[in-house]
Every structure is written in C-alpha cells, then in structure tokens.
Enzyme design. Structure first.
Site, PDB file in Angstrom:
ATOM      1  N   GLU A  12      -1.892  -0.151  -2.534  1.00  0.00           N
ATOM      2  CA  GLU A  12      -0.941  -0.756  -3.470  1.00  0.00           C
ATOM      3  C   GLU A  12      -0.781   0.061  -4.654  1.00  0.00           C
ATOM      4  O   GLU A  12       0.349   0.210  -5.305  1.00  0.00           O
ATOM      5  CB  GLU A  12      -1.341  -2.053  -3.810  1.00  0.00           C
ATOM      6  CG  GLU A  12      -0.450  -2.973  -5.014  1.00  0.00           C
ATOM      7  CD  GLU A  12       0.790  -3.319  -4.415  1.00  0.00           C
ATOM      8  OE1 GLU A  12       1.051  -3.313  -3.315  1.00  0.00           O
ATOM      9  OE2 GLU A  12       1.637  -3.298  -5.244  1.00  0.00           O
ATOM     10  N   ASP A  13      -1.744   0.789  -5.092  1.00  0.00           N
ATOM     11  CA  ASP A  13      -1.839   1.348  -6.496  1.00  0.00           C
ATOM     12  C   ASP A  13      -2.069   2.761  -6.492  1.00  0.00           C
ATOM     13  O   ASP A  13      -2.027   3.396  -7.493  1.00  0.00           O
ATOM     14  CB  ASP A  13      -2.869   0.711  -7.295  1.00  0.00           C
ATOM     15  CG  ASP A  13      -2.913  -0.755  -7.737  1.00  0.00           C
ATOM     16  OD1 ASP A  13      -1.402  -1.109  -7.403  1.00  0.00           O
ATOM     17  OD2 ASP A  13      -3.839  -1.359  -8.018  1.00  0.00           O
TER      18      ASP A  13
END
Ligand code: MN
Length: 712
Positions: free
Chosen positions: A76-77
């Site tokens: 996700e990051d």
C-alpha cells in the site's frame, strides 16, 4: 525501535529454532522499503510494522505471521509489489500481505453505508486465513495507541470503527485483552468527557482503596493458606469502558456501582476452587444471586470459573473469580467473565466456530509447533459463518444457511417470537431467505404473532429452533387448556352442578395436579375426563348414563344448549382441525371428535363418519359456530355435479361459481358415459347460505342434471 536480533529472540522464546532467515529478510525488506517515510507523529514509519510484529509475538504467533506483520503496509505505502513479495517470500506470504492491503483500503471509506461491504470483504479475507485478522487487529491496536496525533474528527471516526467492528471481532475470537484495550482507546476518543470522568473515579478509588484492596487480598490469601489451599489472590483492574457501559445500562452513577473491588483467586486443582469458595463464603456473607458455577457448567466458549460476590472486609462488596491455572489461561486467551452479555448476545448465540478458534489460539500458545496449529486454523472457522447487521450496525454472527428468523432470535427471543417479516438491505423479503455476508436485516414485528411451527424446519440455529418449539408448545398447551376449560364448564352445566375456579383450586390435591391449567390441558387433550373433575369437587357425584359423553344425545338436537363449545374459525384458539375437503361450513350443525393428543376434528352432523366414531366409543363434543362477522373466513366445501358432456359446460360452471364469489380450489372430472361428465369441485365458501346459493344457481342450468354437496 526494536532491533532485528531482538525480534528474533522474542520469537525464539516460544518457537524452537524459528525460521530466522525469514524474519531477518522481512525485517530488512520492510525497513528498506519504508526508508525515510515518517508516521504522523514524526517517528520512522518502520516503527509501526515493527510494533505490530511485536504485539503478535506476545500472542506467540508463528514466523510467517510475524513476517506478514512486518510487510503489511509495503504494498500500500511503498513501491513494493505483490509479485516481488511472492518472489522473495513465497506466494503464501504475498497472498496474506495483499489481503491486508485490501482491508487497508477499506479503512479509508468512511460512510456508514459502505461499512457492511467493508466488513463483508474483511471477513472474506479473514476466512481465507485467520492470520489476516490477527495481523489486522494488531495493526489496528498500534494505530489506536498512536492515534492522538490525528485530527479530532479522524480520531473519532477511526475510534468508532474500532469500537463497532474490530473490538467485537477481537472479543468474538476470544482475544479479550486486545479487545479491552481497543475499547478503552476508542472510548477515549468517542466520549472524552465520560472517559475522563470514569478514569478519574477509578484513579480516586484506586488510590483511596489501594491499602484496602491489598488488605482484602491478603486476608483472603491467608485464609486460604491456613486451610492448605495453594492460591494466588490478585486484584483485577476494572476496565473503564465496561464500567461506563454498566453505568449506562443500569442508569446508575459511579458511586452506585457496588462491585468495584474485583479479585481473582487462582488455585491448583478444580476441587480447590470449591474449597476456596466454601471458605470465602464462611468468612464473609455472600451477595445472593451473584454466585455462578461456570466450572460444572462452562460457558459455551469454554470459559470456566466460579463467580461470587461477598460483603468483604470494611463492608465492601468484592467480586471474586475462582479458577485453576488452566482455566485462567483459557480465559486469558479471550474468554472474559462477561464477554457474552457485553456483546449483547447470549450464550447460545455464540457459535462453536468461535469456540474452536479460541481453543486453537490457546493451543497455539502452548504448542511446540505453532505452524502445525496455524495450518488447522485456516479458517474452516469463518468459512461457515455469515455476518449480518442490525439497522443500528450491530454485527450478528450466524452459521451459513441462517435465515432472518435465525437472525431475529439471535438478537432477542422476543424479537424472534414476534417476527412476521423482514427487510434485507431495505427490501422486503421472505423470512426464509438465506442470509448473505454483510446483509442488513430489519425485522418486522407484530405483538400478535406466534412463530409458525413450520419455521422450526427453516431455521438453522439451535436457539431459534428451541425457541420456536417452546413457543409452539406453549401455544398448543394454551389451546388445550382453553378447550379443557370449556369442556369442564360444559360438564358441570350438564350435571347441573355449581362450578367456579376456586372450587377447582381447592380440589387440585385430589386430582394430584399442580395447577388449574394442568387440569384443563389434560381434559382438553382427552387424558382426563371432565367427569373426574366433577367428582374431585363433588365426591359423591355419579354421572348418570345420559351425561356420559360417550353416549351423547343424538347430535343436532337442543339447538340452544349453552354447553356447546363455540368454534370461531380455522385460526382458532382451540386445538381444532377441519377437513380440507368436504368439511363443515358455518351454518352446518357440527360435532367434534376428540382424538386424545390431537385435539378436535370437526364434522358436519350429517357426516357418515360420526356413526363409526360413536360405535368406537370416541368422545363426541357438541360444538356451535361463533363466527366473527368482522373477520369472516372461507371454509372448504365439496360439491358433485352431473353435467351434459358439451363444449363450454365447464366454463359455464366456473363462471357461475366465480360470479357468486365462490373460490374453486380443486376440480376433478370424469366421463361416465358419452353424454355425461361427473365433476367434483372443492369450493371455499363463507358459509352454508353462500354454498346453497351456488348450488341453487347451478341446479337452475338446464345442462346440469344433478348437483349435490359431498361431506366426509
Ligand atoms: Mn499498518
């Protein structure tokens, strides 16, 4: 920040020869990927997955789970991809990390309407592998611990979601400590004033009573010691959110909450639990109604303990939990004393799936091979569950195949018993619809409803089934006792004896029955004769031949006899049944045959069957119609026609019946000879005049040569 070797050491403390390589690789990979990223509070981002991993080591989870925790935010990051993770760590870990990524995106959706869908997807991910949930809960816990730096609205939203979804989920899978902490942290953001107030009170009390608490524990401990019971007595800290909830639900102030002192007594053997209990109760007064023996009857979630409340030293009420070490460990793995009512559900609602999950996690912690147990936890558990919502957003877990009726009973027995319909996701649907994950279920209720006995075969939960059975039994019993009451009155009237219920109460011992209702129900069921009731009151009573029911006077005479039992209709308060074909309709003289255990079957007095019953010695009961003009019902009648075999005849017959408001239920035709056809028609009619009108008009048609009514 925890160092690489520290993490490995933590895992090695509960796993022999852990896969250090995997742990090291995951540590380094996540650290490099998150690189210079910072959290909102300025800490390096990597401290977050590391803390999440640390929380999971406290739960003694396997290396794969710890690795997934380290990697959980990378897709996700950071620029990490599923493919890359698959290549380095294997597809299994890649799959888990991706599952967590999907859930993370869901967190960003805040609208209430989306919550059901979020949960549905969350649970799909969980059902794939329980470890997704374990990592997710730890992730959420760390985020909640460090939430303070966010904007207040954001804090409140996340806290609400935690309170509504994650805390109950943690509770349901038995992680009570985790749940308590999630609730406490959420409480702080959702209702800061109440939180502050409760914490203030608890701190006051804690300080003021520290000495007293210590003394009570010591006195109890010494008492047990002198009786040679090896025991550890410790005080339990009250959870602020549970204190608040108690105040709210009981509508009391903090000062009115009596049991703020809570102790736990852990002993060696099961029998020590009871010995300890005996001693404690001898020394101090027990508070009535507070003793619970969850050892001999464990909660469904396997929780075992003795609970009692005593008026202890300094006249302070103290709540005690007495258990063995083993019981304590199981409880610590999630089954806290009040977990069931805290969920607002009752014991029966808790599925065995959760129980097995709990024990699996408990075993996991003790096991030499956590991996092996993890293999087993691959959530067969959640696979057979559906999670649905109340309109207020409460989650109800049900086994697969459950219906809105199960749902209604899961929420509350009264709701189940009064359920007449339902809305699924806002749409009216049949109550036998199979529920899907994420459905929002609104139960439509009516105070007049009685659950149909047929629902018993529709529901899948034991609670719904037993409640329906119970309600049906009660309703049937009420029907029989209503019938019995009338039969008793009738018998007294016939015997020309005075009667009232007080007299019956006085004779209960003679009848060896506990209540009037017992007597009435047995008479109604045909298990006791009404004459026996007369004899119990008038001991010298001798029924003469004419009043014996078996030799009932010819039916149909004595029209106004008050002892006739009134029959209202098909949906009667009495245990009666009508023949579905060719039975009696209002206006017919009727007679009932009491079949023991089955109630009354109603026949028109001209029925040929009656003679046979009379010969067999069956009890004939005089009945009369008592039709409710406001709510008329149709009754089935059967007619037989002899008609000319000409085209259009059937249409004409149907037209006559329809025009006269008759309702054809069934029709049989058979050609007798070339020219004639015999028709047998079942028609629902309002009563005898209605039926007669139809028959007369049919008779008036030249093509119809014969019309007659058929009765059983
Ligand atoms: Mn995270």
């Amino acid at each position: 920040m925890m160092r690489q070797y520290e993490l490995v050491e933590r895992v090695a403390s509960y796993i022999d020869e852990p896969d250090e390589n995997l742990l090291n690789k995951a540590y380094v990979y996540a650290m490099q990927k998150h690189g210079e990223q910072k959290r909102a509070d300025g800490d390096p981002y990597f401290s977050h997955p590391l803390e999440v991993a640390a929380i999971l080591t406290d739960l003694h989870l396997d290396e794969e789970t710890i690795a997934v925790a380290l990697l959980h935010d990378t897709i996700e990051d950071t620029d990490a991809t599923r493919r890359e993770i698959d290549e380095i760590f294997g597809a299994k870990i890649g799959h888990l990390v991706e599952g967590l990524t999907k859930i993370k995106r869901l967190d960003l959706v805040s609208q209430k309407a989306k919550q059901a869908e979020n949960l549905r997807r969350l649970l799909l991910a969980i059902s794939d592998d329980i470890r997704v949930l374990l990592v997710k809960l730890s992730d959420r816990l760390h985020n909640m611990r460090t939430l303070g730096v966010m904007r207040p609205e954001k804090c409140e939203r996340i806290a609400t979601e935690t309170m509504e979804i994650y805390a109950p989920l943690a509770g349901r899978i038995g992680m009570q400590d985790l749940r308590d902490e999630l609730e406490e942290l959420s409480f702080k953001y959702i209702n800061p004033e109440a939180y502050k107030a409760v914490m203030g009170h608890l701190a006051d009390i804690g300080e003021k009573n520290e000495e007293l608490t210590f003394q009570i524990a010591e006195i109890i401990g010494n008492k047990l010691k002198s009786a040679n019971i090896n025991a550890r007595v410790s005080s339990r800290r009250k959870k602020p959110y549970s204190v608040f909830r108690k105040m709210e639900s009981k509508g009391v102030t903090f000062e009115q909450l009596s049991d703020l002192y809570a102790f736990r007594i852990v002993v060696d053997e099961v029998e020590d639990c009871y010995r300890a209990l005996g001693l404690v109760h001898t020394e101090w007064k027990m508070v009535p109604g507070r003793f619970k023996d969850y050892i001999s009857v464990p909660k469904q979630n396997q929780y075992q303990s003795l609970h009692t409340t005593i008026v202890g030293p300094a006249n302070q009420r103290a709540e005690l939990q007495i258990r063995t070490e083993t019981m304590h460990r199981i409880a610590e793995f999630g089954i806290a004393a009040h977990s069931n009512y805290k969920d607002g559900t009752d014991d029966q609602n808790e599925s065995t799936a959760y129980t097995s999950l709990r024990s699996t996690i408990a075993q996991l912690a003790e096991s030499d091979s956590p991996e092996e147990f993890m293999e087993h936890t691959k959530l067969e558990l959640f696979l057979d569950q559906v999670f649905c919502f109340t309109p207020k957003g409460r989650i109800i877990a049900l086994p697969k195949g459950a219906t809105p009726v199960d749902f209604a009973y899961a929420v509350h027995t009264d709701i189940g018993n009064s359920c007449i319909g339902c809305k699924l996701n806002g749409k009216i649907m049949p109550v036998i619809t199979e529920l899907q994950n994420g459905d929002e279920v609104e139960i439509i209720r009516s105070s007049k409803q009685m659950p149909p006995a047929a629902w018993e075969s529709v529901v899948v939960t034991g609670k719904a089934r037993s409640s329906i059975r119970k309600a049906t039994r009660q309703a049937v019993r009420k029907q029989y006792s209503t019938l019995g009451a009338r039969m008793i009155e009738r018998a007294f009237a016939r015997a020309e004896k005075q009667y009232d219920q007080d007299m019956l109460v006085a004779s209960l011992p003679r009848l060896a029955r506990k209540s009037i209702m017992d007597v009435q129900a047995e008479v109604g069921r045909g298990e006791m004769s009404a004459n026996d009731v007369i004899k119990a009151i008038y001991t010298d009573y001798e029924p003469d031949e004419t009043t014996k029911p078996k030799r009932s006077k010819p039916v149909g005479t004595d029209e106004e006899k008050p002892s006739r039992i009134p029959i209202r209709g098909i949906k009667s308060e009495l245990p009666i049944s009508f023949s579905k074909e060719g039975g009696a309709v209002p206006g017919d003289k009727i007679v009932g045959i009491l079949v023991p255990g089955e109630g009354i079957t109603i026949y028109p007095s001209q029925s040929r069957l009656l003679e046979k019953y009379r010969d067999d010695g069956a009890e004939l009961i005089d009945l009369r119609w008592d039709i409710d003009e406001e709510h008329p019902e149709r009754f089935p009648a059967r007619i037989r026609l002899l008609v000319g075999n000409k085209p259009g005849t059937l249409a004409m017959v149907a037209e006559v019946i329809a025009r006269n408001d008759g309702n054809i239920q069934n029709l049989n035709m058979k050609v007798l000879v070339d020219e004639f056809v015999e028709m047998e028609i079942d028609i629902d009619v309002w009563g005898l005049p209605h039926l007669t009108r139809i028959i007369e008009e049919l008779k008036s048609k030249p093509v119809i040569s014969k019309v007659s009514r058929i009765t059983q």
